[in-house]
Design a protein around this motif. Structure first.
Motif, PDB file in Angstrom:
ATOM      1  N   ASP A  73       5.881  -1.635   9.650  1.00 61.57           N
ATOM      2  CA  ASP A  73       6.785  -2.575   8.991  1.00 61.57           C
ATOM      3  C   ASP A  73       6.792  -3.882   9.783  1.00 61.57           C
ATOM      4  OD1 ASP A  73       9.045  -2.976   6.941  1.00 61.57           O
ATOM      5  OD2 ASP A  73      10.017  -3.528   8.824  1.00 61.57           O
ATOM      6  N   TYR A  74       6.538  -4.983   9.081  1.00 64.02           N
ATOM      7  CA  TYR A  74       6.537  -6.315   9.708  1.00 64.02           C
ATOM      8  C   TYR A  74       7.480  -7.221   8.922  1.00 64.02           C
ATOM      9  CZ  TYR A  74       5.105 -11.149  10.496  1.00 64.02           C
ATOM     10  OH  TYR A  74       5.109 -12.501  10.753  1.00 64.02           O
ATOM     11  N   VAL A  81       6.079  -7.154   5.208  1.00 68.34           N
ATOM     12  CA  VAL A  81       4.838  -6.469   4.889  1.00 68.34           C
ATOM     13  C   VAL A  81       4.971  -5.038   5.397  1.00 68.34           C
ATOM     14  CG1 VAL A  81       2.344  -6.360   5.237  1.00 68.34           C
ATOM     15  CG2 VAL A  81       3.471  -8.582   5.027  1.00 68.34           C
ATOM     16  N   SER A  82       4.535  -4.080   4.601  1.00 64.08           N
ATOM     17  CA  SER A  82       4.660  -2.684   5.006  1.00 64.08           C
ATOM     18  C   SER A  82       3.429  -1.906   4.593  1.00 64.08           C
ATOM     19  CB  SER A  82       5.906  -2.043   4.374  1.00 64.08           C
ATOM     20  OG  SER A  82       5.803  -2.050   2.963  1.00 64.08           O
ATOM     21  N   GLY A  83       3.170  -0.840   5.317  1.00 65.63           N
ATOM     22  CA  GLY A  83       2.086   0.075   5.002  1.00 65.63           C
ATOM     23  C   GLY A  83       2.478   1.478   5.411  1.00 65.63           C
ATOM     24  N   THR A  84       2.060   2.472   4.632  1.00 64.50           N
ATOM     25  CA  THR A  84       2.392   3.863   4.942  1.00 64.50           C
ATOM     26  C   THR A  84       1.180   4.759   4.711  1.00 64.50           C
ATOM     27  OG1 THR A  84       3.131   4.417   2.695  1.00 64.50           O
ATOM     28  CG2 THR A  84       4.775   3.499   4.200  1.00 64.50           C
ATOM     29  N   TRP A  85       1.179   5.881   5.416  1.00 62.74           N
ATOM     30  CA  TRP A  85       0.193   6.939   5.203  1.00 62.74           C
ATOM     31  C   TRP A  85       0.950   8.256   5.234  1.00 62.74           C
ATOM     32  CZ3 TRP A  85      -4.990   7.132   4.045  1.00 62.74           C
ATOM     33  CH2 TRP A  85      -5.600   8.386   4.153  1.00 62.74           C
ATOM     34  N   ASN A  86       1.000   8.956   4.088  1.00 64.62           N
ATOM     35  CA  ASN A  86       1.801  10.183   3.981  1.00 64.62           C
ATOM     36  C   ASN A  86       3.198   9.948   4.555  1.00 64.62           C
ATOM     37  OD1 ASN A  86      -0.347  11.655   2.845  1.00 64.62           O
ATOM     38  ND2 ASN A  86      -1.104  12.250   4.863  1.00 64.62           N
ATOM     39  N   GLY A 103       0.042  10.331   0.172  1.00 67.73           N
ATOM     40  CA  GLY A 103      -0.767   9.175  -0.175  1.00 67.73           C
ATOM     41  C   GLY A 103      -0.495   7.995   0.740  1.00 67.73           C
ATOM     42  N   TYR A 104      -1.022   6.850   0.347  1.00 68.02           N
ATOM     43  CA  TYR A 104      -0.858   5.654   1.159  1.00 68.02           C
ATOM     44  C   TYR A 104      -0.311   4.522   0.300  1.00 68.02           C
ATOM     45  CZ  TYR A 104      -5.197   4.109  -1.086  1.00 68.02           C
ATOM     46  OH  TYR A 104      -6.145   3.741  -2.007  1.00 68.02           O
ATOM     47  N   SER A 105       0.225   3.505   0.968  1.00 69.89           N
ATOM     48  CA  SER A 105       0.722   2.321   0.268  1.00 69.89           C
ATOM     49  C   SER A 105       0.604   1.118   1.175  1.00 69.89           C
ATOM     50  CB  SER A 105       2.182   2.499  -0.167  1.00 69.89           C
ATOM     51  OG  SER A 105       3.053   2.486   0.962  1.00 69.89           O
ATOM     52  N   HIS A 127       8.662  -8.034  -4.890  1.00 73.28           N
ATOM     53  CA  HIS A 127       7.749  -7.225  -4.093  1.00 73.28           C
ATOM     54  C   HIS A 127       6.553  -6.805  -4.937  1.00 73.28           C
ATOM     55  CE1 HIS A 127       9.221  -3.457  -5.984  1.00 73.28           C
ATOM     56  NE2 HIS A 127       8.066  -2.971  -5.593  1.00 73.28           N
ATOM     57  N   LEU A 128       5.460  -6.520  -4.257  1.00 76.21           N
ATOM     58  CA  LEU A 128       4.232  -6.037  -4.890  1.00 76.21           C
ATOM     59  C   LEU A 128       3.633  -4.996  -3.956  1.00 76.21           C
ATOM     60  CD1 LEU A 128       2.253  -6.437  -7.300  1.00 76.21           C
ATOM     61  CD2 LEU A 128       0.966  -7.997  -5.817  1.00 76.21           C
ATOM     62  N   THR A 129       3.374  -3.790  -4.481  1.00 77.80           N
ATOM     63  CA  THR A 129       2.895  -2.684  -3.655  1.00 77.80           C
ATOM     64  C   THR A 129       1.764  -1.962  -4.362  1.00 77.80           C
ATOM     65  OG1 THR A 129       5.132  -2.379  -2.775  1.00 77.80           O
ATOM     66  CG2 THR A 129       3.552  -0.615  -2.388  1.00 77.80           C
ATOM     67  N   SER A 130       0.736  -1.631  -3.592  1.00 80.79           N
ATOM     68  CA  SER A 130      -0.388  -0.861  -4.097  1.00 80.79           C
ATOM     69  C   SER A 130      -0.330   0.545  -3.495  1.00 80.79           C
ATOM     70  CB  SER A 130      -1.711  -1.534  -3.724  1.00 80.79           C
ATOM     71  OG  SER A 130      -2.809  -0.753  -4.144  1.00 80.79           O
ATOM     72  N   TYR A 131      -0.475   1.563  -4.357  1.00 78.78           N
ATOM     73  CA  TYR A 131      -0.401   2.955  -3.927  1.00 78.78           C
ATOM     74  C   TYR A 131      -1.729   3.656  -4.199  1.00 78.78           C
ATOM     75  CZ  TYR A 131       4.687   2.212  -4.122  1.00 78.78           C
ATOM     76  OH  TYR A 131       5.960   1.735  -3.946  1.00 78.78           O
TER      77      TYR A 131
END
Length: 327
Positions: A73-74, A81-86, A103-105, A127-131
């Motif tokens: 998380d930034y 800006v954020s990113g995740t993995w499982n 999954g990831y995002s 916001h805009l998020t890709s999964y």
């Protein structure tokens, strides 16, 4: 004093990033326990803030592709800006509501304050998020999906003008409204929906108040069941866990329908009306120790009526909920 100056010139925020903390964590992933670490970095003025979490669920009954969990998380001013993995979450250990997802995002968001003139507040959030690798809808834990990749976004406008008198424990009068445009793009199909609310409060006696809260939403209907999780609204449950970090009055949320299971009710459009009476609070002269003190107790009673798929009498659903909560 001059001898204490170590630098003179423009402030370089990114160059000033410093290590803040590193500590162990325990998280929940589905029905499993994950062990890991969390670290934080920021510059001295907190213009840039980073948080990184990594954990592992060592249980052999969980697939090897789901045992590792990470999130980044930034934040900088209005941007994030954020990113995740499982993705895992600590509060998944304490109840039925699950925020963890396979999954990831990767996503970005922006929040801008338009009015900051208390008690008047207005803000816009986008916001805009890709999964990828999905097995459940990102916002609805009990809704399985057939497509693993999703591009989701929203733009939300909030307005609040709330007031309370001296000694109150909750807002007693005012206006709360919001309007949100949501969009999901999946398998070359795009679904755009609109939802919003209008809430009005009236003060009564001894810090008691009565609120009327109206909600509504509409999205295009699609008869293909493979898009069910991306084109429908879902309702049910309070949404609170036994230990939680979000709002305690979550029965006021647009998706809440206490008395039903989480995500049990669904429709491509809905109208919902709620009447809520916030009872006079109790104040305690002696309610524990100074380090753990209960200063007040407040009860509320509410009644909710909702109709889904209101444009089609053959599938229209009607439901009601009556209940109360003590905070």
């Amino acid at each position: 004093i001059d001898s204490m100056i170590t630098y003179r010139g423009d402030y370089k925020a990114l160059r000033g990033l410093e290590f803040e903390s590193l500590h162990p964590i325990v998280e929940g992933y589905k029905d499993y326990v994950a062990w890991g670490l969390r670290t934080s970095l920021s510059d001295p003025l907190s213009m840039h803030r980073f948080a990184l979490t990594a954990s592992v669920s060592p249980q052999s009954s969980l697939g090897s592709d789901e045992q590792f969990h990470a999130s980044l998380d930034y934040r900088r001013h209005d941007w994030r800006v954020s990113g995740t993995w499982n993705e895992a979450d600590c509060y998944d250990l304490f109840g039925p509501t699950k925020r963890s997802r396979k999954g990831y995002s990767i996503g970005t968001g922006y929040t801008r304050t338009l009015i900051d003139d208390m008690p008047r507040e207005m803000a816009v959030d986008a916001h805009l998020t890709s999964y990828g690798g999905l097995e459940r809808a990102p916002s609805f834990q009990n809704v399985a999906v057939q497509y693993e990749e999703l591009l989701s976004g929203s733009v939300r406008l909030d307005f609040k003008n709330r007031r309370f008198s001296l000694g109150a424990v909750d807002y007693e009068k005012g206006v709360v409204s919001d309007l949100t445009v949501v969009g999901n793009h999946v398998n070359s199909r795009t679904f755009v929906g609109l939802l919003g609310s209008m809430q009005l409060g009236l003060p009564l006696f001894r810090h008691s108040s009565f609120w009327v809260r109206g909600y509504g939403g509409v999205a295009p209907r699609d008869d293909d069941p493979s898009f069910f999780g991306f084109s429908n609204f879902f309702f049910g449950g309070f949404g609170n866990n036994w230990v939680d970090s979000r709002s305690i009055q979550r029965y006021r949320a647009w998706y809440a329908m206490p008395g039903f299971e989480l995500n049990e009710l669904t429709g491509t459009n809905y109208l919902k009306v709620m009447g809520e009476w916030n009872l006079p609070p109790w104040r305690f002269r002696r309610g524990g120790r100074p380090s753990f003190y209960a200063s007040w107790l407040r009860g509320s009673l509410f009644a909710i009526g909702m109709a889904t798929d209101v444009d089609d009498a053959s599938i229209r659903g009607e439901s009601a909920s009556v209940g109360g909560q003590i905070d």
